[in-house]
Design an enzyme around this catalytic site. Structure first.
Site, mmCIF file in Angstrom:
data_model
loop_
_atom_site.group_PDB
_atom_site.id
_atom_site.type_symbol
_atom_site.label_atom_id
_atom_site.label_comp_id
_atom_site.label_asym_id
_atom_site.label_seq_id
_atom_site.Cartn_x
_atom_site.Cartn_y
_atom_site.Cartn_z
ATOM 1 N NE ARG A 14 -3.923 0.522 1.831
ATOM 2 C CZ ARG A 14 -5.161 0.563 2.323
ATOM 3 N NH1 ARG A 14 -5.438 1.318 3.376
ATOM 4 N NH2 ARG A 14 -6.122 -0.148 1.769
ATOM 5 C CG HIS B 196 -8.264 -0.230 -3.242
ATOM 6 N ND1 HIS B 196 -7.478 -1.280 -2.804
ATOM 7 C CD2 HIS B 196 -8.975 0.189 -2.149
ATOM 8 C CE1 HIS B 196 -7.713 -1.485 -1.514
ATOM 9 N NE2 HIS B 196 -8.607 -0.616 -1.088
ATOM 10 C CD GLN C 188 -12.993 -1.969 -1.429
ATOM 11 O OE1 GLN C 188 -12.243 -1.882 -0.477
ATOM 12 N NE2 GLN C 188 -14.221 -2.454 -1.312
ATOM 13 C CG ASP D 273 -13.760 6.176 -1.474
ATOM 14 O OD1 ASP D 273 -13.762 6.072 -0.230
ATOM 15 O OD2 ASP D 273 -12.714 6.104 -2.148
ATOM 16 C CB CYS E 110 -14.114 1.079 -0.615
ATOM 17 S SG CYS E 110 -13.703 2.823 -0.394
ATOM 18 N NE ARG F 64 -10.248 -5.542 -0.050
ATOM 19 C CZ ARG F 64 -9.493 -4.534 0.403
ATOM 20 N NH1 ARG F 64 -10.055 -3.454 0.879
ATOM 21 N NH2 ARG F 64 -8.169 -4.581 0.326
#
Ligand code: CP
Ligand code: NVA
Length: 319
Positions: free
Chosen positions: A107, A134, A137, A228, A267, A295
């Site tokens: 990340r 991402h 996700q 988001d 998310c 996830r």
């Protein structure tokens, strides 16, 4: 030493292309399997390292628990604890970690950093969120849509920032042939190059992708409404950004334009009262915690596929 030529990296969701549907189906099968499934240990003897330059709840915990369930050893490396970015380059870090680990998740801030890590690593690298993408996700989101909407009638809509989560959501929908309408404020549209990539994929799948600056247009008759945070990690210095999002909150009035059975998706983490109201987050239409759970299952499929292809295929044939 491992064979660098045979590895697959997952830096954006379209890196796995047409395999996305099967990876999700595999994840749904293992999620619904009996406890006996957990005798299945395809990562036994393997170590999966995860480097975090930004905070994480879902990504970190879902990778750690998923790797553990598959019989592997997860190691989490916070960037504050390792030499990366201080006295050691990304390339050298990639070479060193490849001698200990079977897969690295990362990340980071700039997407170019995960590209560089993947280039230098001899083992598969998974993007655990960058400023542009991402993919994990998106895999979980596609799984959640498929689980909840076997025949998606309407389109997937987005209301909010043109950010990393939107990029991979659009790419994932394009691969699976779902129509997308996204609404972002002027000046906060998604990346042109990524949208062109997605439109090319959608064209061959026969689906459509369109953008607008009008949230009502995006959500009208939508089967999915996704949002988001307006300010992503690493953008905290963009103090005035929030002002551009007036009218972009997903609230009861906005979703009254959507299909009655719409799914609300986020998310997470959510900033309740900013991009979404409590009423929508806590409504019966909300599947945000299914997304969070998925996830883990989606990443278990991805990890097995990247680290032990034979075991992934055997499970696929037997279940
Ligand atoms: N959705 C997501 O990636 O959450 P975390 O930042 O908690 O990992
Ligand atoms: N767009 C958000 C997603 C967090 C999971 C961010 O990058 O901060």
């Amino acid at each position: 030493m491992k064979d660098n030529n045979s590895k697959t990296d997952l830096l954006a969701i379209d890196d796995i292309g047409d395999k996305l549907g099967d990876l999700i189906e595999w994840a749904i099968r293992i999620k619904n399997d009996s406890d006996a499934a957990f005798d299945f240990k395809p990562l036994e003897g393997m170590t999966i390292g995860s480097i975090y330059e930004k905070p994480s709840t879902r990504t970190r915990v879902s990778f750690e628990t998923g790797v553990h369930r598959l019989g592997g050893q997860p190691i989490t490396l916070l960037s504050s604890d390792i030499q990366l970015g201080k006295s050691e380059s990304i390339a050298d870090t990639a070479s060193v970690l490849s001698r200990y680990m079977d897969c690295i998740t990362y990340r980071c801030f700039g997407h170019e950093d995960v590209v560089e890590l993947a280039k230098g690593a001899e083992v598969p690298v998974i993007n655990a969120l960058s400023d542009l993408h991402h993919p994990c996700q998106a895999a979980a989101d596609m799984m959640t849509i498929i689980e909840n909407k076997s025949g998606l009638n309407g389109h997937v809509s987005w209301v909010g920032d043109g950010n990393n989560v939107l990029h991979d959501l659009v790419l994932g929908c394009a691969i699976l042939g779902f129509d997308v309408k996204y609404a972002t404020p002027e000046g906060f549209e998604p990346d042109d190059g990524i949208m062109s990539r997605a439109k090319a994929i959608a064209q061959s799948a026969g689906s459509s992708i369109s953008g607008t600056n009008d949230p009502i247009e995006a959500v009208s008759e939508a089967s999915v409404v996704y949002t988001d945070v307006f300010v992503s990690m690493g953008e905290e210095h963009m103090g005035g950004k929030m002002d551009s999002f007036s009218g972009f909150q997903v609230n009861e009035e906005l979703v009254s334009n959507s299909d009655r059975e719409y799914l609300f998706m986020h998310c997470l983490p959510a900033h309740r009262g900013e991009e979404v109201t409590d009423g929508v987050m806590d409504s019966e239409n909300s599947v945000v915690f299914d997304q969070a759970e998925n996830r883990m299952w989606a990443q278990m499929s991805i990890l097995t596929y990247l680290c032990n292809r034979a075991a992934w295929e055997t499970y696929w044939e037997l279940r």
